[in-house]
Scaffold this active site. Structure first.
Site, mmCIF file in Angstrom:
data_model
loop_
_atom_site.group_PDB
_atom_site.id
_atom_site.type_symbol
_atom_site.label_atom_id
_atom_site.label_comp_id
_atom_site.label_asym_id
_atom_site.label_seq_id
_atom_site.Cartn_x
_atom_site.Cartn_y
_atom_site.Cartn_z
ATOM 1 N N PHE A 75 3.850 -54.874 -23.695
ATOM 2 C CA PHE A 75 2.876 -53.801 -23.865
ATOM 3 C C PHE A 75 1.663 -54.318 -24.650
ATOM 4 O O PHE A 75 1.807 -55.124 -25.567
ATOM 5 C CB PHE A 75 3.522 -52.621 -24.594
ATOM 6 C CG PHE A 75 2.698 -51.378 -24.562
ATOM 7 C CD1 PHE A 75 2.638 -50.612 -23.413
ATOM 8 C CD2 PHE A 75 1.972 -50.971 -25.665
ATOM 9 C CE1 PHE A 75 1.869 -49.449 -23.365
ATOM 10 C CE2 PHE A 75 1.195 -49.829 -25.632
ATOM 11 C CZ PHE A 75 1.136 -49.059 -24.479
ATOM 12 N N ASP A 119 11.073 -54.286 -29.504
ATOM 13 C CA ASP A 119 10.357 -53.033 -29.319
ATOM 14 C C ASP A 119 11.226 -52.132 -28.438
ATOM 15 O O ASP A 119 11.474 -52.444 -27.272
ATOM 16 C CB ASP A 119 9.009 -53.313 -28.650
ATOM 17 C CG ASP A 119 8.185 -52.058 -28.406
ATOM 18 O OD1 ASP A 119 8.757 -50.956 -28.370
ATOM 19 O OD2 ASP A 119 6.957 -52.189 -28.218
ATOM 20 N N TYR A 136 7.945 -40.323 -29.512
ATOM 21 C CA TYR A 136 7.369 -39.266 -28.683
ATOM 22 C C TYR A 136 7.745 -39.384 -27.211
ATOM 23 O O TYR A 136 7.325 -38.565 -26.402
ATOM 24 C CB TYR A 136 5.843 -39.222 -28.815
ATOM 25 C CG TYR A 136 5.153 -40.558 -28.741
ATOM 26 C CD1 TYR A 136 4.923 -41.188 -27.521
ATOM 27 C CD2 TYR A 136 4.714 -41.185 -29.897
ATOM 28 C CE1 TYR A 136 4.293 -42.409 -27.461
ATOM 29 C CE2 TYR A 136 4.086 -42.410 -29.846
ATOM 30 C CZ TYR A 136 3.871 -43.015 -28.626
ATOM 31 O OH TYR A 136 3.243 -44.237 -28.559
ATOM 32 N N LYS A 137 8.559 -40.380 -26.861
ATOM 33 C CA LYS A 137 9.011 -40.506 -25.475
ATOM 34 C C LYS A 137 10.357 -39.802 -25.326
ATOM 35 O O LYS A 137 10.420 -38.582 -25.278
ATOM 36 C CB LYS A 137 9.079 -41.987 -25.095
ATOM 37 C CG LYS A 137 7.740 -42.726 -25.219
ATOM 38 C CD LYS A 137 7.860 -44.173 -24.790
ATOM 39 C CE LYS A 137 6.618 -44.980 -25.099
ATOM 40 N NZ LYS A 137 5.410 -44.496 -24.396
ATOM 41 N N ARG A 190 4.565 -44.883 -12.265
ATOM 42 C CA ARG A 190 5.849 -44.898 -12.962
ATOM 43 C C ARG A 190 6.497 -43.527 -12.856
ATOM 44 O O ARG A 190 5.843 -42.510 -13.082
ATOM 45 C CB ARG A 190 5.664 -45.258 -14.440
ATOM 46 C CG ARG A 190 5.189 -46.665 -14.708
ATOM 47 C CD ARG A 190 5.318 -47.021 -16.180
ATOM 48 N NE ARG A 190 4.742 -46.021 -17.069
ATOM 49 C CZ ARG A 190 4.775 -46.095 -18.405
ATOM 50 N NH1 ARG A 190 5.382 -47.101 -18.986
ATOM 51 N NH2 ARG A 190 4.211 -45.163 -19.144
#
Length: 405
Positions: A130, A207, A232-233, A381
């Site tokens: 990322f 991560d 927050y995912k 995605r």
């Protein structure tokens, strides 16, 4: 090959047999949204969170005012960190804490890790990690006079232990990888990679942004040194919710905090001259804990505990299996390519599909209440959050994509 009506029948049967189906009602509905397939970017809010936040503002914040810090709030980062570690991360108490953002925690952990390996000159990183991870480590390398050594990763896969073995060496101070690749959804073999790096004398920072809450981790058992993740995912903490960090107990005594703040000091309210770090994981803290931001995260951890992390993972694999089947049947004949692993044991809770029309298609899908997300160069995605996503919803989204081709 199964057609659209057959896929819909299969989706209904899977939903009927789904032991976790009832949990979908725990989430607030979104008006006009027919299929939300972006839980890997932002999880849906829980009904309980809407109530609990209102109660907190009126009761604890409004009622207790500054007394709340002494009564509970100062302890929440470590307490919620321990809950997360127990429920989803395979981490014993005293090794996880909630603080800052993912970016800030990545920086803190990386700086501490390279400081713990003086004399070594390289950081390993994969080129498809990322952007935040790559950018933060570029800055750390520049500040510390180190060299980034890039590990090759398959476009539709991710970093393997074999690729790491080809890149690691006596100059490796730190390796930084994603447990689940943000684009392909590839699930790395953390235990094997840890062993390879440790055998060379280096440390590993993982991560877990795209795995925590959907894919079980075993940080202690796999010998992980450091880990970080957002909330927050799949942890449904809401926009800008704070991140969390893991520091193995064996590394805490010599953890060199690069951002020295008063709440990470030995005696914050002593207002002492000179920084002396706190014992244990609290030394990772710098400033005031983001209390409001971590309350929603706590609600979701409780829900995952109730459902069971193993059951969440089973549902996740079933959802991505179904999505792959539907993509093969409906979209592949139109040139759509699966850019994720086909082996469910090597997938997280999202898949990526590629087609040159997908950037424009994503905007059109959003207008129709179908919400996936787009990632360059030409991928959609499909993020399938196990406790809030149904099989019929997954079918609805994939059928709608067909209409844009």
């Amino acid at each position: 090959m199964i057609d659209a009506p057959g896929l819909l029948v299969a989706a209904k049967e899977l939903d009927a047999a789904d032991s976790l189906a009832g949990y979908r009602d725990r989430f607030l509905p979104a008006e006009g949204v027919r299929a939300y397939l972006d839980g890997n970017s932002l999880g849906r809010p829980l009904r309980a969170t809407a109530e609990n936040l209102q109660d907190f503002v009126a009761g604890q914040w409004g009622g207790r005012l500054i007394r709340g810090w002494d009564e509970e709030w100062l302890d929440l980062p470590g307490r919620i960190g321990d809950e997360l570690g127990e429920v989803a991360l395979g981490a014993a108490a005293g090794q996880c804490i909630v603080a800052d953002s993912t970016t800030v925690l990545l920086y803190k952990l990386a700086r501490a890790a390279v400081a713990a390996r003086p004399g070594r000159s390289e950081i390993l990183l994969d080129a498809d990690n990322f952007p935040t991870d790559r950018y933060v480590l570029e800055g750390v390398a520049r500040e510390c006079g180190l060299t980034l050594r890039w590990v090759a990763a398959d476009y539709a896969g991710g970093v393997t232990a074999e690729a790491v073995a080809d890149a690691v060496g006596p100059q490796t101070a730190l390796a930084v990888f994603s447990h689940v690749a943000y684009r392909s959804g590839y699930l790395a073999d953390a235990a094997a990679i840890n062993t390879v790096v440790h055998d060379a004398g280096g440390l590993v920072l993982w991560d877990l942004c795209h795995s925590a809450g959907a894919v079980p981790a075993q940080l202690d058992a796999e010998g992980t040194d450091y880990a970080v993740g957002c909330s927050y995912k799949y942890l449904n903490g809401g926009p800008g919710a704070p991140a969390w960090a893991y520091v193995a107990a064996r590394h805490q005594a010599d953890f060199s905090q690069p951002i020295q703040g008063w709440l990470g000091s030995r005696n914050p309210f002593g207002m002492e001259q000179g920084y002396v770090p706190a014992e244990g994981i609290r030394r990772l803290v710098s400033g005031t804990p983001p209390i409001l931001g971590m309350l929603a995260m706590r609600d979701m951890i409780a829900l995952i505990r109730e459902a069971g992390m193993d059951a969440v993972r089973t549902k996740s694999q079933a959802l991505t299996d179904y999505a792959v089947t539907a993509v093969d049947a409906l979209l592949a004949p139109h040139g759509v390519v699966l850019a994720s692993p086909r082996d469910p044991d090597r997938r997280g809770s999202h898949i990526t599909i590629d087609h040159p029309k997908f950037q424009a298609a994503t905007a059109a899908l959003w207008e129709r209440g179908i919400i996936p997300d787009y990632r360059n160069p030409d991928g959609i995605r499909l993020g399938l959050s196990p406790l809030s996503t149904s099989f019929v919803e997954t079918f609805t989204g994939i059928e709608a994509i067909l209409g844009e081709l």
